[in-house]
Design a protein around this motif. Structure first.
Motif, short mmCIF file in Angstrom:
data_model
loop_
_atom_site.label_atom_id
_atom_site.label_comp_id
_atom_site.label_asym_id
_atom_site.label_seq_id
_atom_site.Cartn_x
_atom_site.Cartn_y
_atom_site.Cartn_z
N HIS A 120 0.84 -1.19 0.00
CA HIS A 120 0.00 0.00 0.00
C HIS A 120 0.88 1.25 0.00
O HIS A 120 1.75 1.40 0.86
N PHE A 121 0.62 2.13 -0.90
CA PHE A 121 1.41 3.36 -1.02
C PHE A 121 1.47 4.13 0.29
O PHE A 121 2.51 4.67 0.67
N GLU A 122 0.34 4.17 1.00
CA GLU A 122 0.26 4.99 2.21
C GLU A 122 1.31 4.63 3.25
O GLU A 122 1.72 5.48 4.05
N VAL A 123 1.75 3.36 3.29
CA VAL A 123 2.68 2.92 4.33
C VAL A 123 4.05 2.57 3.78
O VAL A 123 4.90 2.06 4.51
N MET A 124 4.30 2.87 2.51
CA MET A 124 5.61 2.57 1.92
C MET A 124 6.63 3.64 2.28
O MET A 124 6.31 4.82 2.37
N ASP A 125 7.87 3.20 2.47
CA ASP A 125 8.97 4.11 2.74
C ASP A 125 9.70 4.38 1.42
O ASP A 125 10.46 3.54 0.94
N LEU A 126 9.47 5.55 0.85
CA LEU A 126 10.06 5.93 -0.43
C LEU A 126 10.87 7.21 -0.24
O LEU A 126 10.49 8.06 0.57
N PRO A 127 11.96 7.36 -0.97
CA PRO A 127 12.82 8.54 -0.76
C PRO A 127 12.16 9.84 -1.21
O PRO A 127 11.54 9.92 -2.27
N ALA A 128 12.32 10.87 -0.40
CA ALA A 128 11.73 12.18 -0.69
C ALA A 128 12.35 12.78 -1.95
O ALA A 128 13.50 12.54 -2.28
N ARG A 129 11.52 13.55 -2.66
CA ARG A 129 11.95 14.31 -3.84
C ARG A 129 12.67 13.43 -4.87
O ARG A 129 13.60 13.87 -5.53
N SER A 130 12.19 12.19 -5.01
CA SER A 130 12.91 11.24 -5.88
C SER A 130 12.22 10.99 -7.21
O SER A 130 12.74 10.22 -8.03
N PHE A 131 11.06 11.64 -7.48
CA PHE A 131 10.33 11.39 -8.70
C PHE A 131 10.06 12.69 -9.46
O PHE A 131 9.81 13.74 -8.85
N ASP A 132 10.10 12.59 -10.78
CA ASP A 132 9.76 13.72 -11.64
C ASP A 132 8.26 13.80 -11.89
O ASP A 132 7.74 14.88 -12.21
N ALA A 133 7.57 12.67 -11.78
CA ALA A 133 6.14 12.63 -12.07
C ALA A 133 5.51 11.46 -11.32
O ALA A 133 6.14 10.42 -11.12
N ILE A 134 4.25 11.66 -10.91
CA ILE A 134 3.49 10.61 -10.23
C ILE A 134 2.12 10.51 -10.88
O ILE A 134 1.49 11.52 -11.18
N SER A 135 1.66 9.29 -11.10
CA SER A 135 0.34 9.06 -11.68
C SER A 135 -0.50 8.19 -10.75
O SER A 135 0.00 7.29 -10.08
#
Length: 280
Positions: A120-135
């Protein structure tokens, strides 16, 4: 409304055999609205048109790092990797979807550009400011905490990045309140989705603005989704015997779900594309 869990579980609908979806969707297995350029355009072409439309709204030129929340059968991340050379991460709670995406990435020669995470995206640990675009194509409906989702998405985007959200919505707050617990809505929630809430567009816009996004564009895609579902209904009818071989009565269940979804467009429900910019 019945209280939702801390994060909504994915219904078995999304973890069916991939071949079930291959029998009524387009070859990309894109399970969201197409974008029709003409009355005669086939579903497969219209779905590719929609993906190019998304790429344009996200400002993709080639080589970007993108995140697809609720990646489904990988239509978006596979297409963007193949056509634009994007490095793509897809997120979904359904394990079978990830197995299918890995096979398709190998077949298309984009394995080095594609990664996926189960959960689930809500609880995933992903690095900040790491994406150019999100869909997010048809996925925010399954996420109970709207503010948390928009805030997390904003924190993952670089400055100047964009968020694309396409979602089916109740036409207004009043319609939401009046129709949310009707029989058709209960059927979709209880028999198709583990949990889902179609908010009015105003709630999505407010949630994005509270998170600090600037609204770049809002497009009404309702007529396009109606035509998409009409094509799916026709495909279900044509493949009824094959679908029922997977599960007796599956074709009728899918047809009923799709007919319910198509019954209220413009009256109770709409389908929008919302584009948000992260300008800070």
């Amino acid at each position: 409304m019945t209280a939702a869990p801390a994060h909504a579980e994915t219904n078995q609908h999304y973890d069916l055999d991939p071949e079930v979806f291959g029998q009524f969707l387009d070859p990309l297995r894109k399970y969201s609205s197409a974008l029709y350029a003409s009355p005669e355009q086939p579903l497969a072409e219209a779905q590719e048109s929609k993906l190019r439309y998304v790429a344009n709204h996200l400002g993709l030129r080639g080589g970007e790092r993108i995140l697809d929340i609720g990646c489904g059968w990988g239509s978006l991340i596979l297409f963007m990797a193949k056509e634009f050379g994007t490095r793509a991460l897809g997120v979904s709670p359904a394990p079978r979807q990830h197995e299918y995406i890995a096979r398709r990435a190998a077949e298309l020669g984009v394995t080095d550009l594609i990664s996926t995470q189960v959960g689930h995206f809500e609880v995933m640990d992903l690095p900040a400011r790491s994406f150019d675009a999100i869909s997010m194509l048809g996925s925010i409906v399954h996420m109970p905490d709207l503010d948390a989702v928009f805030a997390k998405a904003k924190g993952l985007l670089r400055k100047g990045g964009r968020l694309y959200v396409s979602e089916s919505c109740f036409r207004s707050d009043a319609v939401h309140a009046a129709f949310d617990r009707k029989a058709g809505t209960d059927f979709v929630r209880e028999d198709i989705f583990g949990w889902g809430d179609m908010r009015p567009l105003s709630e999505l816009v407010a949630g994005a603005e509270r998170a600090g996004f600037s609204i770049v564009a809002v497009d009404d895609l309702t007529a396009h989704y109606y035509r998409t579902i009409e094509a799916w209904i026709a495909n279900v009818a044509a493949a009824a015997d094959k679908l029922d071989a997977h599960e007796p009565g599956l074709a009728a269940k899918l047809s009923h779900y799709l007919e319910v979804a198509n019954a209220g467009w413009g009256y109770t429900t709409k389908h929008y594309a919302l584009v948000c910019g992260n300008h800070r």
